[in-house]
Design an enzyme around this catalytic site. Structure first.
Site, PDB file in Angstrom:
ATOM      1  N   GLU A 150       0.827  -1.211   0.000  1.00  0.00           N
ATOM      2  CA  GLU A 150       0.000   0.000   0.000  1.00  0.00           C
ATOM      3  C   GLU A 150       0.860   1.259   0.000  1.00  0.00           C
ATOM      4  O   GLU A 150       1.907   1.291   0.633  1.00  0.00           O
ATOM      5  CB  GLU A 150      -0.879  -0.039   1.262  1.00  0.00           C
ATOM      6  CG  GLU A 150      -1.963   0.992   1.322  1.00  0.00           C
ATOM      7  CD  GLU A 150      -2.860   0.818   2.567  1.00  0.00           C
ATOM      8  OE1 GLU A 150      -3.402  -0.286   2.786  1.00  0.00           O
ATOM      9  OE2 GLU A 150      -2.994   1.794   3.309  1.00  0.00           O
ATOM     10  N   ASP A 157       0.113   5.325   0.693  1.00  0.00           N
ATOM     11  CA  ASP A 157      -0.973   6.176   1.211  1.00  0.00           C
ATOM     12  C   ASP A 157      -0.669   7.654   1.189  1.00  0.00           C
ATOM     13  O   ASP A 157       0.399   8.069   1.626  1.00  0.00           O
ATOM     14  CB  ASP A 157      -1.156   5.925   2.720  1.00  0.00           C
ATOM     15  CG  ASP A 157      -1.761   4.611   3.038  1.00  0.00           C
ATOM     16  OD1 ASP A 157      -2.448   4.069   2.193  1.00  0.00           O
ATOM     17  OD2 ASP A 157      -1.535   4.144   4.172  1.00  0.00           O
ATOM     18  N   GLU A 169      -2.862  10.446   3.252  1.00  0.00           N
ATOM     19  CA  GLU A 169      -4.034  10.658   4.101  1.00  0.00           C
ATOM     20  C   GLU A 169      -4.064  12.116   4.519  1.00  0.00           C
ATOM     21  O   GLU A 169      -3.049  12.661   4.948  1.00  0.00           O
ATOM     22  CB  GLU A 169      -3.986   9.763   5.342  1.00  0.00           C
ATOM     23  CG  GLU A 169      -4.305   8.323   5.006  1.00  0.00           C
ATOM     24  CD  GLU A 169      -4.210   7.386   6.194  1.00  0.00           C
ATOM     25  OE1 GLU A 169      -5.004   6.444   6.265  1.00  0.00           O
ATOM     26  OE2 GLU A 169      -3.327   7.591   7.049  1.00  0.00           O
ATOM     27  N   GLN A 200      -0.479  12.955   5.745  1.00  0.00           N
ATOM     28  CA  GLN A 200       0.314  11.821   6.217  1.00  0.00           C
ATOM     29  C   GLN A 200       0.517  10.856   5.064  1.00  0.00           C
ATOM     30  O   GLN A 200      -0.435  10.545   4.339  1.00  0.00           O
ATOM     31  CB  GLN A 200      -0.410  11.119   7.365  1.00  0.00           C
ATOM     32  CG  GLN A 200       0.225   9.807   7.781  1.00  0.00           C
ATOM     33  CD  GLN A 200      -0.303   9.296   9.119  1.00  0.00           C
ATOM     34  OE1 GLN A 200      -0.129   9.907  10.158  1.00  0.00           O
ATOM     35  NE2 GLN A 200      -0.953   8.149   9.094  1.00  0.00           N
ATOM     36  N   THR A 201       1.745  10.388   4.909  1.00  0.00           N
ATOM     37  CA  THR A 201       2.007   9.369   3.890  1.00  0.00           C
ATOM     38  C   THR A 201       2.545   8.119   4.587  1.00  0.00           C
ATOM     39  O   THR A 201       3.098   8.205   5.679  1.00  0.00           O
ATOM     40  CB  THR A 201       3.036   9.861   2.840  1.00  0.00           C
ATOM     41  OG1 THR A 201       4.194  10.342   3.518  1.00  0.00           O
ATOM     42  CG2 THR A 201       2.448  10.974   1.994  1.00  0.00           C
ATOM     43  N   ARG A 233       5.441   3.291   8.496  1.00  0.00           N
ATOM     44  CA  ARG A 233       6.449   4.145   7.858  1.00  0.00           C
ATOM     45  C   ARG A 233       5.873   5.544   7.600  1.00  0.00           C
ATOM     46  O   ARG A 233       6.002   6.080   6.498  1.00  0.00           O
ATOM     47  CB  ARG A 233       6.919   3.501   6.555  1.00  0.00           C
ATOM     48  CG  ARG A 233       7.465   2.098   6.738  1.00  0.00           C
ATOM     49  CD  ARG A 233       8.114   1.549   5.471  1.00  0.00           C
ATOM     50  NE  ARG A 233       8.727   0.260   5.753  1.00  0.00           N
ATOM     51  CZ  ARG A 233       8.123  -0.917   5.581  1.00  0.00           C
ATOM     52  NH1 ARG A 233       6.899  -0.971   5.103  1.00  0.00           N
ATOM     53  NH2 ARG A 233       8.752  -2.033   5.879  1.00  0.00           N
ATOM     54  N   TRP A 256      -8.145   8.976  16.412  1.00  0.00           N
ATOM     55  CA  TRP A 256      -6.693   9.173  16.359  1.00  0.00           C
ATOM     56  C   TRP A 256      -6.217  10.381  15.538  1.00  0.00           C
ATOM     57  O   TRP A 256      -5.112  10.887  15.756  1.00  0.00           O
ATOM     58  CB  TRP A 256      -5.986   7.924  15.801  1.00  0.00           C
ATOM     59  CG  TRP A 256      -6.354   7.586  14.367  1.00  0.00           C
ATOM     60  CD1 TRP A 256      -7.349   6.757  13.962  1.00  0.00           C
ATOM     61  CD2 TRP A 256      -5.740   8.079  13.156  1.00  0.00           C
ATOM     62  NE1 TRP A 256      -7.401   6.701  12.588  1.00  0.00           N
ATOM     63  CE2 TRP A 256      -6.430   7.493  12.069  1.00  0.00           C
ATOM     64  CE3 TRP A 256      -4.678   8.950  12.892  1.00  0.00           C
ATOM     65  CZ2 TRP A 256      -6.093   7.757  10.729  1.00  0.00           C
ATOM     66  CZ3 TRP A 256      -4.344   9.212  11.559  1.00  0.00           C
ATOM     67  CH2 TRP A 256      -5.051   8.617  10.491  1.00  0.00           C
ATOM     68  N   GLY A 268      -4.014  13.610  17.853  1.00  0.00           N
ATOM     69  CA  GLY A 268      -3.975  12.287  18.470  1.00  0.00           C
ATOM     70  C   GLY A 268      -5.315  11.789  18.983  1.00  0.00           C
ATOM     71  O   GLY A 268      -5.360  10.912  19.841  1.00  0.00           O
TER      72      GLY A 268
END
Ligand SMILES: *[C@@H]1O[C@H](CO)[C@@H](O)[C@H](O)[C@H]1NC(C)=O
Ligand SMILES: *[C@@H]1O[C@H](CO)[C@@H](O)[C@H](O)[C@H]1NC(C)=O
Ligand SMILES: *[C@@H]1O[C@H](CO)[C@@H](O)[C@H](O)[C@H]1NC(C)=O
Ligand SMILES: *[C@@H]1O[C@H](CO)[C@@H](O)[C@H](O)[C@H]1NC(C)=O
Length: 294
Positions: free
Chosen positions: A106, A108, A110, A123-124, A134, A200, A204
């Site tokens: 995958e 990503d 995001e 976010q990747t 990762r 999340w 957070g």
């Protein structure tokens, strides 16, 4: 006189726009995509060229390509949920399966929503054979809710590069050996979805989704792929003949201009890099020693 001049300029501009639109017109959603879940949370513009995914308290929505690809250039324009979008995640990713299978590969992007006026984060992540962890997180240099921006992935056997408006924000290199970090065997579909992740995503999980503002809508257009379409049973994509730009030597490394852009991103926009998190990874993963500059 002046009014007339600007009126005819307006007509000319309109013509230019119409011609440009015609050139990128690409048929309908169903040619290349299907809805994964909640058909009734998907809609399109009248001309079918802009797609909307919406999230409400009941459910989100997602779509995927009908085809799988192995290597290439994958690109789409997205406009994200405006206003208070804390807790809402729009994912735009490639994956070898249409589920969270234990052996999936995958790639990503995001987009993590936020309270009004607070920055969206991007976010990747990269998974190989079910293992991710990762993550990188970046700030953007624009407000991604105000207009469409292009998010692209270059994928060949030498590197995976995540681009935002053609600026490389992340480079993930292969080491040319058998390894357990670089996804290069399994063909992938391209997906996008919108969902609630207020357990999340934003600070957070501290910031909860404000359902009074639902539905939350993300918009898409101009999907393009320049890559190898996988064909069962024996795919043409296995032996790459280096005749495609995305597979040629020049696409195995960043260009000099891309290196400058990438250095600027590294200096200014990186919020988190798992390769810099020695608390989480006392021994840093193998791929962290590979240089994005090579
Ligand atoms: C989209 O679908 C059409 C019709 O099936 C196909 O010819 C074309 O290659 C597809 N485009 C992409 C980018 O996969
Ligand atoms: C991939 O993951 C599965 C399930 O975790 C494991 O059984 C398998 O050995 C892995 N394959 C490779 C090539 O590492
Ligand atoms: C949301 O905004 C806060 C405050 O500026 C920031 O700390 C946070 O990183 C932003 N994004 C996310 C996903 O939490
Ligand atoms: C990397 O870690 C160091 C030490 O914790 C920190 O000062 C630095 O800001 C981090 N850089 C990035 C890009 O995360």
């Amino acid at each position: 006189m002046e009014a007339k001049a600007s009126a005819s300029l307006g007509v000319i501009l309109l013509l230019v726009v119409v011609i440009a639109e015609a050139a990128v017109s690409k048929g309908s959603f169903e040619d290349n995509f299907s809805i994964m879940w909640s058909e009734n949370h998907f809609s399109t513009s009248k001309d079918g060229q802009i797609w909307y995914l919406s999230l409400d308290k009941e459910t989100g929505c997602g779509f995927q390509t009908k085809q799988r690809y192995r290597f290439g250039w994958f690109s789409m324009k997205l406009k994200l949920v405006a206003g208070d979008s804390a807790g809402v995640v729009t994912a735009y990713y490639m994956c070898s399966e249409n589920g969270a299978g234990p052996e999936r590969d995958e790639l990503d992007f995001e987009f993590l929503g936020n309270r009004t006026g607070q920055p969206f984060l991007i976010q990747t992540n990269v998974y190989k054979n079910g293992t991710g962890g990762r993550e990188m997180r970046h700030m953007l240099w624009f407000d991604p809710t105000e207009d469409y921006h292009t998010y692209s992935i270059l994928w060949n056997n030498h590197q995976i590069v995540f681009f935002v408006d053609r600026v490389p924000i992340r480079v993930f290199k292969n080491n040319g050996k058998e390894n357990n970090f670089f996804p290069n065997e399994k063909p992938m579909y391209l997906f996008s979805s919108i969902w609630n992740a207020d357990d999340w995503a934003t600070r957070g999980g501290l910031e909860k989704t404000n359902w009074k503002l639902a539905p939350f809508v993300s918009s898409y257009k101009d999907f393009s792929v320049d890559g190898c379409q996988w064909k069962d049973p024996y795919p043409a994509c296995v032996s790459t003949t280096a005749k495609n730009w995305w597979d040629q030597y020049s696409a195995w490394h960043l260009s000099d201009d891309q290196k400058k852009d990438y250095a600027w991103v590294q200096r200014n926009l990186v919020i988190y890099d798992y390769c810099n998190d020695s608390q989480r990874y006392p021994t840093l993963p193998e791929e962290c020693s590979l240089s994005p500059w090579d």
